[in-house]
Scaffold this active site. Structure first.
Site, PDB file in Angstrom:
ATOM      1  N   TRP A  21       0.842  -1.206   0.000  1.00 15.68           N
ATOM      2  CA  TRP A  21       0.000   0.000   0.000  1.00 15.68           C
ATOM      3  C   TRP A  21       0.878   1.257   0.000  1.00 15.68           C
ATOM      4  O   TRP A  21       0.690   2.162  -0.820  1.00 15.68           O
ATOM      5  CB  TRP A  21      -0.934  -0.026   1.216  1.00 15.68           C
ATOM      6  CG  TRP A  21      -1.870   1.140   1.350  1.00 15.68           C
ATOM      7  CD1 TRP A  21      -2.210   2.042   0.373  1.00 15.68           C
ATOM      8  CD2 TRP A  21      -2.612   1.523   2.513  1.00 15.68           C
ATOM      9  NE1 TRP A  21      -3.124   2.956   0.864  1.00 15.68           N
ATOM     10  CE2 TRP A  21      -3.383   2.664   2.172  1.00 15.68           C
ATOM     11  CE3 TRP A  21      -2.719   1.018   3.813  1.00 15.68           C
ATOM     12  CZ2 TRP A  21      -4.233   3.298   3.092  1.00 15.68           C
ATOM     13  CZ3 TRP A  21      -3.568   1.651   4.714  1.00 15.68           C
ATOM     14  CH2 TRP A  21      -4.316   2.781   4.353  1.00 15.68           C
ATOM     15  N   ASP A  51       1.171  -8.291  -1.194  1.00 18.21           N
ATOM     16  CA  ASP A  51      -0.239  -7.890  -1.157  1.00 18.21           C
ATOM     17  C   ASP A  51      -0.368  -6.484  -1.715  1.00 18.21           C
ATOM     18  O   ASP A  51       0.335  -5.563  -1.286  1.00 18.21           O
ATOM     19  CB  ASP A  51      -0.760  -7.902   0.286  1.00 18.21           C
ATOM     20  CG  ASP A  51      -2.214  -7.431   0.351  1.00 18.21           C
ATOM     21  OD1 ASP A  51      -3.098  -8.237  -0.017  1.00 18.21           O
ATOM     22  OD2 ASP A  51      -2.460  -6.271   0.734  1.00 18.21           O
ATOM     23  N   TYR A  56      -4.457   1.178  -4.837  1.00 22.93           N
ATOM     24  CA  TYR A  56      -3.283   1.794  -4.203  1.00 22.93           C
ATOM     25  C   TYR A  56      -2.570   2.657  -5.251  1.00 22.93           C
ATOM     26  O   TYR A  56      -1.881   2.148  -6.135  1.00 22.93           O
ATOM     27  CB  TYR A  56      -2.330   0.735  -3.631  1.00 22.93           C
ATOM     28  CG  TYR A  56      -2.898  -0.090  -2.487  1.00 22.93           C
ATOM     29  CD1 TYR A  56      -4.027   0.315  -1.781  1.00 22.93           C
ATOM     30  CD2 TYR A  56      -2.290  -1.281  -2.100  1.00 22.93           C
ATOM     31  CE1 TYR A  56      -4.535  -0.441  -0.736  1.00 22.93           C
ATOM     32  CE2 TYR A  56      -2.793  -2.044  -1.043  1.00 22.93           C
ATOM     33  CZ  TYR A  56      -3.921  -1.613  -0.374  1.00 22.93           C
ATOM     34  OH  TYR A  56      -4.423  -2.368   0.669  1.00 22.93           O
ATOM     35  N   HIS A 122     -12.332  -6.105  -1.556  1.00 20.23           N
ATOM     36  CA  HIS A 122     -11.606  -5.127  -0.752  1.00 20.23           C
ATOM     37  C   HIS A 122     -12.531  -4.448   0.260  1.00 20.23           C
ATOM     38  O   HIS A 122     -13.127  -3.413  -0.028  1.00 20.23           O
ATOM     39  CB  HIS A 122     -10.986  -4.089  -1.697  1.00 20.23           C
ATOM     40  CG  HIS A 122      -9.878  -3.298  -1.089  1.00 20.23           C
ATOM     41  ND1 HIS A 122      -9.024  -2.526  -1.826  1.00 20.23           N
ATOM     42  CD2 HIS A 122      -9.479  -3.142   0.196  1.00 20.23           C
ATOM     43  CE1 HIS A 122      -8.145  -1.941  -1.023  1.00 20.23           C
ATOM     44  NE2 HIS A 122      -8.420  -2.297   0.209  1.00 20.23           N
ATOM     45  N   SER A 153     -11.031  -9.398   2.014  1.00 21.44           N
ATOM     46  CA  SER A 153     -10.361  -8.590   3.023  1.00 21.44           C
ATOM     47  C   SER A 153     -11.478  -7.961   3.837  1.00 21.44           C
ATOM     48  O   SER A 153     -12.356  -7.289   3.264  1.00 21.44           O
ATOM     49  CB  SER A 153      -9.496  -7.521   2.347  1.00 21.44           C
ATOM     50  OG  SER A 153      -8.822  -6.785   3.339  1.00 21.44           O
TER      51      SER A 153
HETATM   52  N1  LIG Z   1      -8.434  -2.859   3.494  1.00 21.94           N
HETATM   53  C1  LIG Z   1      -7.378  -3.589   3.242  1.00 21.94           C
HETATM   54  O1  LIG Z   1      -7.478  -4.625   2.638  1.00 21.94           O
HETATM   55  C2  LIG Z   1      -6.043  -3.121   3.738  1.00 21.94           C
HETATM   56  C3  LIG Z   1      -5.947  -2.030   4.617  1.00 21.94           C
HETATM   57  C4  LIG Z   1      -4.716  -1.695   5.154  1.00 21.94           C
HETATM   58  C5  LIG Z   1      -3.592  -2.408   4.794  1.00 21.94           C
HETATM   59  N2  LIG Z   1      -3.688  -3.453   3.905  1.00 21.94           N
HETATM   60  C6  LIG Z   1      -2.501  -4.230   3.500  1.00 21.94           C
HETATM   61  O2  LIG Z   1      -1.710  -4.516   4.643  1.00 21.94           O
HETATM   62  C7  LIG Z   1      -0.382  -4.018   4.454  1.00 21.94           C
HETATM   63  C8  LIG Z   1       0.232  -3.663   5.777  1.00 21.94           C
HETATM   64  O3  LIG Z   1      -0.537  -2.730   6.490  1.00 21.94           O
HETATM   65  P1  LIG Z   1      -0.147  -1.205   6.592  1.00 21.94           P
HETATM   66  O4  LIG Z   1       0.884  -0.913   5.550  1.00 21.94           O
HETATM   67  O5  LIG Z   1      -1.410  -0.441   6.584  1.00 21.94           O
HETATM   68  O6  LIG Z   1       0.433  -1.071   8.041  1.00 21.94           O
HETATM   69  P2  LIG Z   1       1.674  -1.687   8.829  1.00 21.94           P
HETATM   70  O7  LIG Z   1       2.293  -2.779   8.082  1.00 21.94           O
HETATM   71  O8  LIG Z   1       1.164  -1.932  10.192  1.00 21.94           O
HETATM   72  O9  LIG Z   1       2.666  -0.416   8.927  1.00 21.94           O
HETATM   73  C9  LIG Z   1       3.447  -0.063   7.838  1.00 21.94           C
HETATM   74  C10 LIG Z   1       4.301   1.132   8.160  1.00 21.94           C
HETATM   75  O10 LIG Z   1       5.131   0.886   9.284  1.00 21.94           O
HETATM   76  C11 LIG Z   1       6.397   1.476   9.096  1.00 21.94           C
HETATM   77  N3  LIG Z   1       7.394   0.382   9.085  1.00 21.94           N
HETATM   78  C12 LIG Z   1       7.418  -0.692   8.286  1.00 21.94           C
HETATM   79  N4  LIG Z   1       8.459  -1.493   8.556  1.00 21.94           N
HETATM   80  C13 LIG Z   1       9.126  -0.900   9.556  1.00 21.94           C
HETATM   81  C14 LIG Z   1      10.308  -1.236  10.270  1.00 21.94           C
HETATM   82  N5  LIG Z   1      10.974  -2.357   9.998  1.00 21.94           N
HETATM   83  N6  LIG Z   1      10.726  -0.407  11.234  1.00 21.94           N
HETATM   84  C15 LIG Z   1      10.042   0.722  11.525  1.00 21.94           C
HETATM   85  N7  LIG Z   1       8.919   1.106  10.873  1.00 21.94           N
HETATM   86  C16 LIG Z   1       8.462   0.293   9.901  1.00 21.94           C
HETATM   87  C17 LIG Z   1       6.342   2.201   7.770  1.00 21.94           C
HETATM   88  O11 LIG Z   1       5.882   3.523   7.929  1.00 21.94           O
HETATM   89  P3  LIG Z   1       6.811   4.833   8.138  1.00 21.94           P
HETATM   90  O12 LIG Z   1       8.210   4.500   7.801  1.00 21.94           O
HETATM   91  O13 LIG Z   1       6.229   5.851   7.282  1.00 21.94           O
HETATM   92  O14 LIG Z   1       6.586   5.152   9.582  1.00 21.94           O
HETATM   93  C18 LIG Z   1       5.267   1.432   7.026  1.00 21.94           C
HETATM   94  O15 LIG Z   1       4.661   2.129   5.994  1.00 21.94           O
HETATM   95  C19 LIG Z   1      -0.595  -2.857   3.476  1.00 21.94           C
HETATM   96  O16 LIG Z   1       0.603  -2.459   2.844  1.00 21.94           O
HETATM   97  C20 LIG Z   1      -1.603  -3.460   2.547  1.00 21.94           C
HETATM   98  O17 LIG Z   1      -0.982  -4.355   1.646  1.00 21.94           O
HETATM   99  C21 LIG Z   1      -4.901  -3.820   3.402  1.00 21.94           C
END
Ligand SMILES: NC(=O)c1ccc[n+]([C@@H]2O[C@H](COP(=O)([O-])OP(=O)(O)OC[C@H]3O[C@@H](n4cnc5c(N)ncnc54)[C@H](OP(=O)(O)O)[C@@H]3O)[C@@H](O)[C@H]2O)c1
Length: 328
Positions: A21, A51, A56, A122, A153
């Site tokens: 995303w 994913d 996106y 979605h 999802s």
């Molecule tokens: N409705 C749906 O279906 C839906 C909704 C949400 C998400 N998703 C999917 O789930 C995936 C994951 O969720 P998410 O991206 O929302 O949230 P997440 O994985 O909980 O958080 C991602 C964010 O955390 C930070 N991060 C990542 N790795 C890190 C590390 N090793 N150390 C420190 N900070 C780190 C980065 O942000 P910063 O560096 O900017 O702080 C990154 O953008 C999405 O990419 C998407 O594919 C689906």
């Protein structure tokens, strides 16, 4: 990196995946060079599950993935995408054969492939789960060869439970992390019984569980951690898992002492998810190669002790549960 069966698809995937995303949109500025490098770093670290979604960056995330695949050649990872959010209004009627086919054709083009590994509805409206004809349409799309499999999802546990009544649903993507523990209660067992795969999204609570944020951390205007903090643009549960920011920061301070000095809070948070066998793959989002690599490394951490698991549960029960448990 442990590899798990992606159930009825016959494919295998790494237990840590890549959430695409942030490389598409809604997380402040991410440049394409970093994004493609992050994808390469993930795959070089043993990640074999990506994913994404057609919305996106309106297809930008899918196209960047296609670009990385072209640069690599060779075997493709398992690429899961999503459909439905391009509808101007979220209604059950919108999930017609015509619309679903158009969304899928566009993703096939964006991802430069002939068949999609997995299409997930979605976060459709709850009412959709009570319309079997939508799932029949997805069955026909599998038969047509445009998609290999489909899943959903979901926002809520109840949607997941209902979706699993349709035999064609091979996977459920749901928010699961130390700040969202309700899926453990019933959903995990039933998913296991039915051989349905669980994709754990938002595993770092939008970065909150990495422990790097402070009360005065500033987020860019085009970052949902600013513009959706109160659910202004989409379900508030997608931003910091729906936990009020300051409440989350306080809980993070209670988790911090549990993390030993030779690891990071982000890796610890991911390792916590991997303690649950029912989860097939956790999909942390990453905006650069360093994050992608660090997230893959979480799979190498030793298991957390029963005492640590209990401590995390206690923190959830006292600090977080009242805000999220009965809501999603
Ligand atoms: N409705 C749906 O279906 C839906 C909704 C949400 C998400 N998703 C999917 O789930 C995936 C994951 O969720 P998410 O991206 O929302 O949230 P997440 O994985 O909980 O958080 C991602 C964010 O955390 C930070 N991060 C990542 N790795 C890190 C590390 N090793 N150390 C420190 N900070 C780190 C980065 O942000 P910063 O560096 O900017 O702080 C990154 O953008 C999405 O990419 C998407 O594919 C689906």
């Amino acid at each position: 990196m442990r590899v798990k069966d992606f159930g009825r698809t016959g494919r295998k995937v790494s237990e840590i995946g890549f959430g695409a995303w942030a490389i598409g949109a809604a997380w402040g500025e991410v440049n394409d060079t970093d994004a493609v490098a992050a994808l390469h770093a993930a795959l070089d670290s043993g990640i074999t599950f990506i994913d994404t979604a057609d919305v996106y960056g309106d297809g930008h995330s899918e196209r960047l993935i296609a670009r990385a695949m072209t640069e690599r050649g060779g075997e493709r990872p398992f690429i899961a995408t999503k459909a439905g959010r391009r509808l101007p209004v979220q209604s059950v009627e919108g999930f017609s054969t015509e619309n679903l086919t158009a969304f899928i054709d566009r993703s096939l083009e964006n991802l430069a492939c002939d068949t999609l590994d997995l299409v997930q509805l979605h976060c459709p409206p709850t009412d959709l789960y009570y319309h079997p004809e939508v799932f029949d349409r997805l069955d026909r799309l599998v038969e047509s060869g445009k998609i290999r499999a489909y899943g959903v999802s979901v926002e809520r546990v109840e949607e997941a439970l209902k979706a699993m009544e349709y035999p064609g649903v091979v996977s459920i993507q749901i928010i699961f992390n130390a700040f969202r523990q309700r899926p453990i209660e019933r959903f995990f067992d039933i998913a296991r019984e039915k051989n349905v795969e669980i994709i754990a999204r938002v595993p770092l609570a939008s970065g909150l569980l990495s422990g790097k944020f402070k009360r005065d951390t500033e987020f860019a205007a085009n970052d949902h951690r600013l513009f959706n903090r109160n659910g202004e643009a989409f379900d508030v549960g997608e931003t910091f898992s729906g936990v009020p920011y300051e409440v989350g920061l306080d809980a993070v301070e209670r988790i911090r002492p549990l993390v030993s000095g030779d690891t990071t809070m982000a890796k610890f948070a991911l390792r916590w998810i991997l303690m649950f066998d029912a989860v097939t793959v956790a999909i942390p989002g990453a905006r650069n190669p360093a994050q992608a690599r660090a997230n893959a490394e979480a799979a190498e951490l030793p298991p957390l002790s029963p005492d640590t698991m209990q401590e995390i549960r206690g923190i959830y029960d006292t600090c977080i549960k009242p805000y999220v448990h009965q809501r999603w």
